[in-house]
Design a protein around this motif. Sequence first.
Motif, PDB file in Angstrom:
ATOM      1  N   ASP A  90       0.898  -1.317   0.099  1.00 58.95           N
ATOM      2  CA  ASP A  90      -0.115   0.167  -0.055  1.00 58.95           C
ATOM      3  C   ASP A  90       0.857   1.335   0.218  1.00 58.95           C
ATOM      4  OD1 ASP A  90      -2.534  -1.274   0.150  1.00 58.95           O
ATOM      5  OD2 ASP A  90      -2.005  -1.279   2.214  1.00 58.95           O
ATOM      6  N   THR A 130       1.146  -1.783   5.240  1.00 58.49           N
ATOM      7  CA  THR A 130       0.683  -3.377   4.797  1.00 58.49           C
ATOM      8  C   THR A 130       0.349  -3.702   3.609  1.00 58.49           C
ATOM      9  OG1 THR A 130      -0.928  -1.078   4.148  1.00 58.49           O
ATOM     10  CG2 THR A 130      -1.827  -2.267   6.580  1.00 58.49           C
ATOM     11  N   ARG A 132      -0.376  -7.062   0.804  1.00 58.97           N
ATOM     12  CA  ARG A 132      -1.086  -7.987   0.493  1.00 58.97           C
ATOM     13  C   ARG A 132      -0.131  -8.958  -1.394  1.00 58.97           C
ATOM     14  NH1 ARG A 132      -2.957  -4.279  -1.564  1.00 58.97           N
ATOM     15  NH2 ARG A 132      -3.838  -3.243  -3.351  1.00 58.97           N
ATOM     16  N   HIS A 134      -1.388 -11.073  -4.175  1.00 57.47           N
ATOM     17  CA  HIS A 134      -2.743 -11.695  -5.031  1.00 57.47           C
ATOM     18  C   HIS A 134      -2.339 -12.728  -5.917  1.00 57.47           C
ATOM     19  CE1 HIS A 134      -6.465 -10.926  -6.307  1.00 57.47           C
ATOM     20  NE2 HIS A 134      -6.153 -10.962  -7.308  1.00 57.47           N
ATOM     21  N   SER A 154      -6.203 -13.656  -2.523  1.00 58.25           N
ATOM     22  CA  SER A 154      -5.565 -12.360  -2.089  1.00 58.25           C
ATOM     23  C   SER A 154      -4.823 -12.596  -0.202  1.00 58.25           C
ATOM     24  CB  SER A 154      -6.402 -11.015  -1.766  1.00 58.25           C
ATOM     25  OG  SER A 154      -6.290 -10.795  -2.953  1.00 58.25           O
ATOM     26  N   TRP A 155      -4.391 -12.493   0.337  1.00 53.16           N
ATOM     27  CA  TRP A 155      -3.076 -13.291   1.688  1.00 53.16           C
ATOM     28  C   TRP A 155      -2.971 -11.715   1.757  1.00 53.16           C
ATOM     29  CZ3 TRP A 155       1.457 -16.452   2.538  1.00 53.16           C
ATOM     30  CH2 TRP A 155       1.395 -16.696   3.493  1.00 53.16           C
ATOM     31  N   HIS A 156      -3.670 -11.124   2.977  1.00 48.68           N
ATOM     32  CA  HIS A 156      -3.261  -9.371   3.445  1.00 48.68           C
ATOM     33  C   HIS A 156      -2.004  -9.802   4.792  1.00 48.68           C
ATOM     34  CE1 HIS A 156      -6.529  -7.541   1.268  1.00 48.68           C
ATOM     35  NE2 HIS A 156      -7.138  -8.648   1.399  1.00 48.68           N
ATOM     36  N   ARG A 158       1.993  -7.603   6.433  1.00 45.84           N
ATOM     37  CA  ARG A 158       2.274  -6.529   6.392  1.00 45.84           C
ATOM     38  C   ARG A 158       3.768  -7.258   6.208  1.00 45.84           C
ATOM     39  NH1 ARG A 158       0.588  -6.144  11.459  1.00 45.84           N
ATOM     40  NH2 ARG A 158       3.208  -6.223  12.661  1.00 45.84           N
ATOM     41  N   ASP A 177       2.453 -12.915   8.523  1.00 50.14           N
ATOM     42  CA  ASP A 177       0.691 -13.223   7.963  1.00 50.14           C
ATOM     43  C   ASP A 177       0.315 -12.656  10.003  1.00 50.14           C
ATOM     44  OD1 ASP A 177      -1.404 -14.571   8.320  1.00 50.14           O
ATOM     45  OD2 ASP A 177      -0.890 -16.265   9.130  1.00 50.14           O
ATOM     46  N   HIS A 197      -2.181 -16.878  -0.139  1.00 45.80           N
ATOM     47  CA  HIS A 197      -3.078 -16.247  -1.745  1.00 45.80           C
ATOM     48  C   HIS A 197      -3.384 -16.934  -2.942  1.00 45.80           C
ATOM     49  CE1 HIS A 197       1.097 -16.148  -2.066  1.00 45.80           C
ATOM     50  NE2 HIS A 197       0.848 -15.139  -3.613  1.00 45.80           N
TER      51      HIS A 197
END
Length: 213
Positions: A90, A130, A132, A134, A154-156, A158, A177, A197
């Motif tokens: 992000d 942050t 992710r 994808h 998707s896997w969110h 940091r 994670d 993801h």
Amino acid sequence: MGSGEVPGANLHSDPISELVLASGNAGKLAELRQLLGDGGASLRAQSEFGVVDVEETGLTFVENALLKARHAARATGLPALGDDSGLCVDALGGAPGLHSARYGGGHGDAMRNIARLLRELDGVPEAARTARFHCVLVLLRTPDDPQPVIAEGSWHGRILAAPRGAHGFGYDPVFLDPENACSAAELEPAIKNAISHRGRALAVLKQRLPEIL
């Protein structure tokens, strides 16, 4: 064709026993083989057939996954599974995104990719790191299949300040994670596969496999 038949209605009637993965990435191949499990189709890398990577000219993960799958299907004559995935951060406006594999300059050089990522995020506070992963998976029965099966996941998490862990590949050592409070590279492969993801995308794909396989 009978009067009641619809053109293309039997396109997916024959079972798939063998798939070619439109990638030479050993890590992806191993993960996808584990995730497919006993799904009924064996997965082989395109490199086994002497197929080289196609130029990724798409502007989205979906477009690139389609390009890869179509190229592998045409070159091998087999149904193909295209995978395009990347890390979207992000604070970097979604980078490295489509360029994740070559972010550091050399294609697939994880150490250089991670080094550049950490340089770009130097000084960015933890709360703003942050990101992710994808993944888009595309399954094509033939190069000209008009009904590609498309699945996304998707896997969110940091981005850590330094690499941790010895499992996985790519950016796994610097991807935290939050649910397990460890990096993707510190997770056991079975746990990672269940939440990643790629695992989530394949779970969506597998829901449709019975009708295709």
